[in-house]
Scaffold this motif. Structure first.
Motif, PDB file in Angstrom:
ATOM      1  N   LYS A 406      21.702   8.136 -13.321  1.00  0.00           N
ATOM      2  CA  LYS A 406      20.975   9.400 -13.455  1.00  0.00           C
ATOM      3  C   LYS A 406      20.654   9.706 -12.112  1.00  0.00           C
ATOM      4  N   GLU A 407      20.055  11.223 -11.909  1.00  0.00           N
ATOM      5  CA  GLU A 407      19.544  11.619 -10.728  1.00  0.00           C
ATOM      6  C   GLU A 407      18.134  12.439 -10.930  1.00  0.00           C
ATOM      7  N   VAL A 408      17.014  12.281 -10.356  1.00  0.00           N
ATOM      8  CA  VAL A 408      16.125  13.122 -10.654  1.00  0.00           C
ATOM      9  C   VAL A 408      15.855  13.739  -9.319  1.00  0.00           C
ATOM     10  N   ASP A 409      15.958  15.056  -9.290  1.00  0.00           N
ATOM     11  CA  ASP A 409      15.790  16.174  -7.904  1.00  0.00           C
ATOM     12  C   ASP A 409      14.605  15.662  -7.120  1.00  0.00           C
ATOM     13  N   ASP A 410      14.450  16.168  -5.930  1.00  0.00           N
ATOM     14  CA  ASP A 410      13.412  16.004  -5.232  1.00  0.00           C
ATOM     15  C   ASP A 410      12.173  16.962  -5.852  1.00  0.00           C
ATOM     16  N   ASP A 411      11.012  16.517  -5.721  1.00  0.00           N
ATOM     17  CA  ASP A 411       9.848  17.363  -5.875  1.00  0.00           C
ATOM     18  C   ASP A 411       9.920  17.563  -7.846  1.00  0.00           C
ATOM     19  N   ALA A 412      10.580  17.020  -8.400  1.00  0.00           N
ATOM     20  CA  ALA A 412      10.735  17.374  -9.794  1.00  0.00           C
ATOM     21  C   ALA A 412       9.772  16.394 -10.590  1.00  0.00           C
ATOM     22  N   THR A 413       9.207  16.851 -11.767  1.00  0.00           N
ATOM     23  CA  THR A 413       8.343  15.838 -12.407  1.00  0.00           C
ATOM     24  C   THR A 413       9.517  15.634 -13.856  1.00  0.00           C
ATOM     25  N   LEU A 414       9.463  14.355 -14.190  1.00  0.00           N
ATOM     26  CA  LEU A 414      10.275  14.021 -15.271  1.00  0.00           C
ATOM     27  C   LEU A 414       9.284  13.286 -16.517  1.00  0.00           C
ATOM     28  N   ALA A 415       8.998  14.056 -17.568  1.00  0.00           N
ATOM     29  CA  ALA A 415       8.162  13.983 -18.413  1.00  0.00           C
ATOM     30  C   ALA A 415       8.628  13.125 -19.622  1.00  0.00           C
ATOM     31  N   SER A 416      10.003  13.050 -19.964  1.00  0.00           N
ATOM     32  CA  SER A 416      10.516  12.297 -20.834  1.00  0.00           C
ATOM     33  C   SER A 416      11.921  11.704 -20.566  1.00  0.00           C
ATOM     34  N   SER A 417      12.317  10.568 -21.145  1.00  0.00           N
ATOM     35  CA  SER A 417      13.618  10.057 -20.849  1.00  0.00           C
ATOM     36  C   SER A 417      14.606  10.812 -20.728  1.00  0.00           C
ATOM     37  N   LEU A 418      15.796  10.643 -19.923  1.00  0.00           N
ATOM     38  CA  LEU A 418      16.752  11.539 -19.841  1.00  0.00           C
ATOM     39  C   LEU A 418      17.611  11.702 -21.056  1.00  0.00           C
ATOM     40  N   ILE A 419      17.463  10.680 -21.942  1.00  0.00           N
ATOM     41  CA  ILE A 419      18.033  10.918 -23.448  1.00  0.00           C
ATOM     42  C   ILE A 419      17.020  11.264 -24.361  1.00  0.00           C
ATOM     43  N   TRP A 420      16.003  10.664 -24.616  1.00  0.00           N
ATOM     44  CA  TRP A 420      14.992  11.008 -25.411  1.00  0.00           C
ATOM     45  C   TRP A 420      13.506  10.738 -24.724  1.00  0.00           C
ATOM     46  N   GLY A 421      12.531  10.919 -25.915  1.00  0.00           N
ATOM     47  CA  GLY A 421      10.897  10.591 -25.169  1.00  0.00           C
ATOM     48  C   GLY A 421      10.673   9.413 -25.121  1.00  0.00           C
ATOM     49  N   GLN A 422       9.349   9.183 -25.311  1.00  0.00           N
ATOM     50  CA  GLN A 422       9.004   7.606 -24.932  1.00  0.00           C
ATOM     51  C   GLN A 422       8.524   7.007 -26.296  1.00  0.00           C
ATOM     52  N   LEU A 450      13.446  10.514 -34.775  1.00  0.00           N
ATOM     53  CA  LEU A 450      13.461   9.775 -35.985  1.00  0.00           C
ATOM     54  C   LEU A 450      14.804  10.098 -36.942  1.00  0.00           C
ATOM     55  N   GLY A 451      14.753  11.628 -37.286  1.00  0.00           N
ATOM     56  CA  GLY A 451      15.726  12.036 -37.979  1.00  0.00           C
ATOM     57  C   GLY A 451      17.170  11.660 -37.425  1.00  0.00           C
ATOM     58  N   ALA A 452      17.251  11.611 -36.064  1.00  0.00           N
ATOM     59  CA  ALA A 452      18.706  11.345 -35.404  1.00  0.00           C
ATOM     60  C   ALA A 452      18.674   9.596 -35.534  1.00  0.00           C
ATOM     61  N   ALA A 453      17.717   8.731 -35.398  1.00  0.00           N
ATOM     62  CA  ALA A 453      18.115   7.412 -35.567  1.00  0.00           C
ATOM     63  C   ALA A 453      18.178   6.936 -36.986  1.00  0.00           C
ATOM     64  N   TYR A 454      17.620   7.768 -38.062  1.00  0.00           N
ATOM     65  CA  TYR A 454      17.757   7.804 -39.608  1.00  0.00           C
ATOM     66  C   TYR A 454      19.484   7.979 -39.673  1.00  0.00           C
ATOM     67  N   GLY A 455      19.775   9.090 -39.081  1.00  0.00           N
ATOM     68  CA  GLY A 455      21.169   9.759 -39.366  1.00  0.00           C
ATOM     69  C   GLY A 455      22.236   8.724 -38.689  1.00  0.00           C
ATOM     70  N   ALA A 456      21.819   8.034 -37.657  1.00  0.00           N
ATOM     71  CA  ALA A 456      22.642   7.122 -36.864  1.00  0.00           C
ATOM     72  C   ALA A 456      22.867   5.768 -37.446  1.00  0.00           C
ATOM     73  N   PHE A 557      21.524   6.481 -29.474  1.00  0.00           N
ATOM     74  CA  PHE A 557      22.354   6.639 -30.837  1.00  0.00           C
ATOM     75  C   PHE A 557      23.430   7.998 -30.587  1.00  0.00           C
ATOM     76  N   ILE A 558      24.440   7.856 -30.816  1.00  0.00           N
ATOM     77  CA  ILE A 558      25.540   8.732 -30.475  1.00  0.00           C
ATOM     78  C   ILE A 558      25.369  10.056 -31.544  1.00  0.00           C
ATOM     79  N   ARG A 559      25.580  11.116 -30.615  1.00  0.00           N
ATOM     80  CA  ARG A 559      25.495  12.521 -31.407  1.00  0.00           C
ATOM     81  C   ARG A 559      26.920  12.902 -31.847  1.00  0.00           C
ATOM     82  N   ALA A 560      26.934  13.836 -32.814  1.00  0.00           N
ATOM     83  CA  ALA A 560      28.150  14.332 -33.445  1.00  0.00           C
ATOM     84  C   ALA A 560      28.895  15.328 -32.075  1.00  0.00           C
ATOM     85  N   PRO A 561      30.262  15.306 -32.216  1.00  0.00           N
ATOM     86  CA  PRO A 561      30.804  16.361 -31.469  1.00  0.00           C
ATOM     87  C   PRO A 561      30.487  17.898 -32.073  1.00  0.00           C
TER      88      PRO A 561
END
Length: 884
Positions: A406-422, A450-456, A557-561
Motif C-alpha cells: 500500500k502507498e500513502v501519498d506525500d503530505d497525506a494524513t491517514l486516519a484509519s487502516s487502509l482496510i478498516w479502522g482501529q 462488526l456487522g461485516a465480521a459477523y457476516g463473515a 474479512f472477504i467482501r462479496a462481489p
C-alpha cells in the motif's frame, strides 16, 4: 533427546505482518522466532529435532536447514501431515515415524518434548524433564502463571503436580486459577497407545481429558522463567521490548557493546568488549546509564558518531545509522537505512527498510522492504506491513494498520487502516452482548465493521434477522450493522421495532441462523447494546463470539462481489406468528375462567405492540402504565426503577388488583407486585415462580427437572425436594442459564433478576410469555402470590462487590481454589463453598474490575460473617501480591 517443534501456525492474529510468511518466521529481536526455540531446546540437550510444517513450509526449511548451524550434534528433520490429524494426532504421527526409523539417535522409551515454534520463552526445560522422570509421568504439561488467563487453557493441579481439571479458554467465572497451559509437553512413548492413527485428535480437547478420565499419570509442572504467546500485534512489539530490557534470555546476533555513563561531557565508554573501530563508529555521544542495557551491532553495520543510541538497541547486519539520528529501545533489522535526524523509539523495524530524514516513529512495527520518506510521522501503535511506501511529510494516525503493498501519498494524513479502522476496547463482547457509548465507542463505522465480521462468520447466502427499539440512535446503528452484514453476501430480515423475545422466537422457526437486536441500554442512557443470538434464539456461544472477535480484529474479512451482495427483506406477520405460537403454548381457558384484574407497566417498550392483544384474548382486565413508545424513557436509573415499582404497588393496592407486573423495556424480564401491593424482590420472585412451576408439574405428573444459577437461594432445592424434583445449577451468564433450557428434561429455568424461561414455548428469557404463564399457574392453583410466601423456606442472603484489578482475577481464583481445597466446593461459575447448609460463592465480574461475593445462611449474622471473611481474603491476597 527428541523434540518435536510444531511450526504450522498461520499467524492470523499478527496480520498484516504475517500475510506473506508463517508465524514461526516472524522476526523477534532480528531473528525468526523458531530460531530462538531451536536454540532453547538444543541448549537443554534436545538435539534430535523434528519440525511439523503446514503453512509455507519452504521458508522454515530454508531458514533452519539440517540444523548444523545450531551445533554439530543438532539434527532437524521435517514432517508435513498429509491430512488434518489435529495437534496430538500430528505429533503422534511424527513420534511413530521416529520410532520406526530405529536410528542410533533414537532410544526406545525416551521422552519426547513437544513445543511450539512461535512462542517466546526461556523456561528451563531440563528441570521440567527431571520432574517428568521423577513423577514417572505418562504426559507432563509445562505450566506458567499469567495475569489474564482468559485466552488460554487453565490447568488445576494437586500439590503433587497431578492434574485434576482442565478448562479451555474459560469465561471469568470459570477462571479457577491463573495457571495456564503453555503448549509445551513432555510425552512418554506409551502415550501413543491413546492416540488413534487416523482422524483429528487434539491435545487439549481429546488426549488430556482421556488420560484424566482413565486416571493415568498426567502431571503439570509450573515453570519459572519467561513465556509469552505472541498472540497480537501489541504483544509482538512488547515481546521485543522484553528482550531489550533483559526480561527474557535469548540469543542476539551481533557484537554487544556495553554502555556506561562517562564522566566527561559528551563522552561515553563502550565497555571492554568494544573494539577500537566499534568505539569510533559509535562516536562519543552521551548515553544514559542503563544496567544490563547495550547495543548489539551486526556485521558490517555502521553508526555515525553523532547518532544517539539510548536504552537497548539491536542494529542488524549491513544497516546504516546516519548523523543526528536517535534510536531508543528499538530493533533495527538487516540492511536498513536510518537517515539523519530520524527519531525511532520503542519500535521494531524489519529488514531492508529505508527511513528518510527527520522521520518520527514511536511504538511502531515496520515490515520488510518498506520505505518511509522524509518527514513522515507514525503515531503510537502504527503497524506498517511489507513493501509499503509512506509518503514524504505524511502522517499516519495512532493504531492504524497499513497492509502490504500500500502507498500513502506525500503530505497525506491517514486516519484509519487502509482496510478498516482501529481497534476498540479490551474485547468486543461483554457478558450481555456488545455494549458501548453511543456514537463514541459504538459508532456507525464500528457497527458496520462488526456487522461485516459477523457476516463473515456465516455461510454466504444465509439469512439473519435485525431488530431494534424505537430510539433514533438504535435505528442508525441497526442500519450500519445491516450494511456490514450485506457486504459479506449474507441476507437480512429486518423486523424493525420489535420486542426481543419476538425475534428470538422467530429465529428458531424460520430460515434465519441468527440475529442482532439493537437497543438503548436499560441501565445507562449513554450506552447502546447489540444483542446477538443464534438460530435457537439463545445468546451466542462464547466460541462464536470469539470467532467474530477474531475476524473483527484481523480486519481482512472477504467482501462479496457486486452481484452477490446480500438483500434486505422486510417480513410481514411477525407479530401474528409469535402470537399464534404463544397461544398454542398456553392454557387460555384456565386463565379466562380466573378473570384476572392486573396492572402492567410496559416501561415505554415495544412489548405494548403485542401483549395487549394477548391479554384481551385471555379475558384479563388490564390497566396499562407507560404503554406509549417513548425512546427517551426506556432507560431507568436504579432510583427510577424503584420509584416505578412503588408506583405500581400503590396502584395495585388502590384498585384492588390481583397482581402487578413491570416489564423491562426489552420485554425479556418481569418484576412482581403481589395482591397486597407488596413489592417482591428478585430472589423471592424466583422462589414463588419456582413453587408454582413445581406445583403444576406435580399436578400434571410431569417428569424432568428445573434449573437455576449457582447464586440462587437454597430454598429452590428445598422446594424441589419436597415435590420430588431435582435442581440443576447453571452458570450466571445469560447464555449459561439459557443453555439449561435446551435439555429435553428441563421444564423451568429461572434467575434472580426477573428472568424466567418456560422451554415448552422457547428456551430464552421472555417476559411476555412469563407473565401469561404466571397467570396460568396461579389460575390452576387458585391462589395469588402473597398466599404462597408462607411456603417459601426462610433464609438470609448477603451480596458484596470487592474491587479487584483485571490482572489479579486469575490469581484470586487460584488462591480461592487453594484455600478451599479441604472444603466442599462446586466449580460451575466461580467457586462455591458449602458450609453444611450455608454456602458462599465468589466469582469475578465478566465486565467490571471487581469480585462478586454472595453468602446464604440460616441467620443474617452468619451470612454477613461468611461474606466478610472472604471479601477480606480477596483484599488481602491482592495486597500480598503487591509486596512479593
Amino acid at each position: 533427546m527428541k523434540c518435536i517443534i510444531m511450526a504450522g501456525g498461520f499467524g492470523t492474529r499478527l496480520r498484516p505482518l504475517t500475510n506473506n510468511l508463517p508465524k514461526p518466521m516472524v522476526p523477534m529481536a532480528g531473528r525468526p522466532m523458531i530460531e530462538h526455540i531451536v536454540e532453547l531446546v538444543s541448549s537443554h540437550g534436545f538435539k534430535d529435532l523434528t519440525t511439523l510444517l503446514y503453512f509455507q513450509p519452504e521458508s522454515i526449511v530454508d531458514c533452519l536447514g539440517t540444523g548444523k548451524k545450531f551445533g554439530s550434534e543438532v539434527s532437524i528433520e521435517y514432517v508435513s501431515p498429509t491430512s488434518d490429524l489435529g495437534t496430538a494426532g500430528s505429533v503422534a504421527n511424527a513420534m511413530r515415524l521416529k520410532r520406526a526409523e530405529k536410528t542410533k539417535k533414537t532410544t526406545s522409551g525416551e521422552p519426547t518434548l513437544v513445543i511450539s515454534g512461535d512462542v517466546l520463552t526461556d523456561i528451563d526445560l531440563a528441570k521440567a524433564l527431571a520432574f517428568h522422570k521423577k513423577k514417572k509421568s505418562l504426559a507432563t504439561i509445562i505450566l506458567t502463571r499469567v495475569p489474564d488467563p482468559l485466552s488460554f487453557g487453565i490447568v488445576i493441579t494437586e500439590k503433587t503436580g497431578q492434574i485434576n481439571r482442565f478448562l479451555e479458554k474459560p469465561s471469568w467465572g470459570e477462571v479457577f486459577s491463573d495457571t495456564i497451559n503453555t503448549g509445551i509437553y513432555i510425552l512418554d512413548d506409551k502415550v501413543l497407545d491413546f492416540i488413534p492413527k487416523e482422524g483429528e485428535f487434539d491435545f487439549s480437547n481429546d488426549l488430556f481429558p482421556l488420560l484424566l478420565n482413565k486416571k493415568k499419570a498426567l502431571y503439570g509442572y509450573v515453570a519459572d522463567g519467561y513465556w509469552k504467546d505472541v498472540g497480537s500485534l501489541q504483544e509482538y512489539r512488547q515481546a521485543n521490548m522484553d528482550i531489550l530490557r533483559g526480561r527474557v534470555s535469548v540469543g542476539i546476533l551481533g557484537e554487544r557493546v556495553l554502555k556506561k555513563k562517562a564522566k566527561g561531557k559528551n563522552k561515553a565508554s563502550l565497555g571492554e568488549k568494544a573494539s577500537h573501530d566499534e568505539k569510533k563508529s559509535l562516536g562519543e555521544s552521551e548515553v544514559e546509564e542503563n544496567t544490563g542495557s547495550g547495543i548489539w551491532i551486526g556485521d558490517g553495520a555502521k553508526v555515525d558518531y553523532t547518532a544517539k543510541m539510548e536504552g537497548s538497541v539491536i542494529i542488524g547486519a549491513g544497516s546504516v545509522i546516519e548523523s543526528g539520528a536517535r534510536v531508543e529501545n528499538s530493533v533495527i533489522g538487516d540492511n536498513c537505512l536510518v537517515s539523519e535526524g530520524t527519531n525511532i523509539v520503542d519500535s521494531v523495524i524489519w529488514d531492508n527498510v529505508g527511513i528518510g530524514r527527520s522521520a518520527s516513529l514511536q511504538e511502531n512495527v515496520v515490515g520488510d522492504s518498506t520505505t518511509i520518506k522524509e518527514g513522515a510521522y507514525l503515531g503510537v501503535g502504527v503497524v506498517v506491513s511489507d513493501h509499503c511506501r509512506i509518503g514524504k511529510n505524511s502522517t499516519v494516525k495512532a493504531n492504524v494498520k497499513v497492509w502490504p503493498h500500500k502507498e500513502v501519498d506525500d503530505d497525506a494524513t491517514l486516519a484509519s487502516s487502509l482496510i478498516w479502522g482501529q481497534k476498540w476496547g479490551r474485547k468486543v463482547f461483554s457478558t450481555y452482548g456488545v455494549t458501548g457509548l453511543a456514537n463514541i465507542e459504538l459508532s456507525p463505522e464500528f457497527a458496520a465493521k462488526l456487522g461485516a465480521a459477523y457476516g463473515a462468520s456465516l455461510p454466504k447466502g444465509s439469512y439473519v434477522s435485525t431488530s431494534r427499539d424505537l430510539h433514533k440512535t438504535s435505528r442508525m446503528l441497526n442500519r450500519a450493522v445491516m450494511t456490514g452484514i450485506l457486504s459479506t453476501g449474507v441476507n437480512v430480515h429486518d423486523y424493525g421495532v420489535t420486542p426481543m423475545p419476538v425475534v428470538r422466537y422467530l429465529s428458531k422457526g424460520g430460515i434465519e441462523i441468527g440475529g442482532i437486536h439493537t437497543r438503548r441500554s436499560p441501565f445507562d442512557a449513554t450506552l447502546i447494546d447489540l444483542k446477538f443470538f443464534d438460530d435457537s434464539g439463545l445468546d451466542l456461544h462464547p466460541g462464536q463470539e470469539k470467532t467474530i472477535e477474531k475476524l473483527f480484529f484481523r480486519e481482512d474479512f472477504i467482501r462479496a462481489p457486486i452481484e452477490e451482495t446480500g438483500e434486505i427483506v422486510f417480513p410481514v406477520h411477525a407479530m401474528e406468528t409469535y402470537q399464534n405460537g404463544f397461544m398454542n403454548s398456553i392454557d387460555a381457558e384456565v386463565i379466562k375462567k380466573a378473570g384476572f384484574r392486573i396492572i402492567v407497566d410496559y416501561s415505554h417498550g415495544s412489548s405494548s405492540k403485542v401483549l395487549p392483544s394477548i391479554l384481551g384474548k385471555l379475558n384479563c382486565e388490564c390497566i396499562a402504565l407507560n404503554a406509549n413508545l417513548d425512546p427517551g424513557r426506556v432507560t431507568r436509573s436504579a432510583d427510577e426503577f424503584e420509584n416505578s415499582l412503588k408506583q405500581l404497588s400503590s396502584i395495585v393496592r388502590s384498585l384492588g388488583a390481583d397482581m402487578g407486573f413491570l416489564l423491562d423495556a426489552g420485554g425479556e424480564k418481569i418484576f412482581l407486585v403481589d395482591e397486597t401491593g407488596g413489592i417482591i424482590d428478585g430472589s423471592t420472585s424466583l422462589d414463588i415462580i419456582t413453587l408454582l412451576a413445581l406445583k403444576t408439574a406435580k399436578r400434571a405428573k410431569k417428569k424432568g427437572r428445573l434449573a437455576v444459577p449457582v447464586t440462587a437461594s437454597r430454598a429452590v432445592e428445598e422446594l424441589a425436594s419436597s415435590y420430588g424434583y431435582e435442581v440443576l445449577r447453571t452458570k450466571t451468564t445469560p447464555r449459561g442459564i439459557m443453555e439449561a433450557a435446551i435439555a429435553d428434561d428441563t421444564f423451568f429455568v429461572g434467575e434472580e433478576t426477573g428472568g424466567f424461561i418456560f422451554p415448552e414455548f422457547q428456551p430464552v428469557f421472555d417476559g411476555i410469555f412469563a407473565l401469561a404463564k404466571t397467570l396460568e399457574m396461579l389460575a390452576r392453583e387458585k391462589t395469588l402470590p402473597h398466599r404462597l410466601l408462607r411456603e417459601i423456606p426462610p433464609s438470609f442472603m448477603v451480596k458484596e462487590e470487592v474491587p479487584c484489578k483485571w490482572e489479579s482475577k486469575g490469581m484470586i481464583m487460584r488462591r480461592l481454589a487453594e484455600d478451599s481445597q479441604k472444603k466442599k466446593t462446586v466449580l460451575i461459575d466461580g467457586i462455591r463453598i458449602n458450609f453444611g447448609d450455608d454456602w458462599l460463592i465468589a466469582y469475578p465480574s465478566q465486565s467490571h474490575s471487581y469480585f462478586h461475593v454472595v453468602a446464604e445462611a440460616s441467620t443474617g449474622e452468619r451470612a454477613k460473617e461468611l461474606a466478610s471473611i472472604y471479601a477480606e481474603k480477596i483484599r488481602g491476597w491482592q495486597v500480598k501480591e503487591k509486596t512479593i
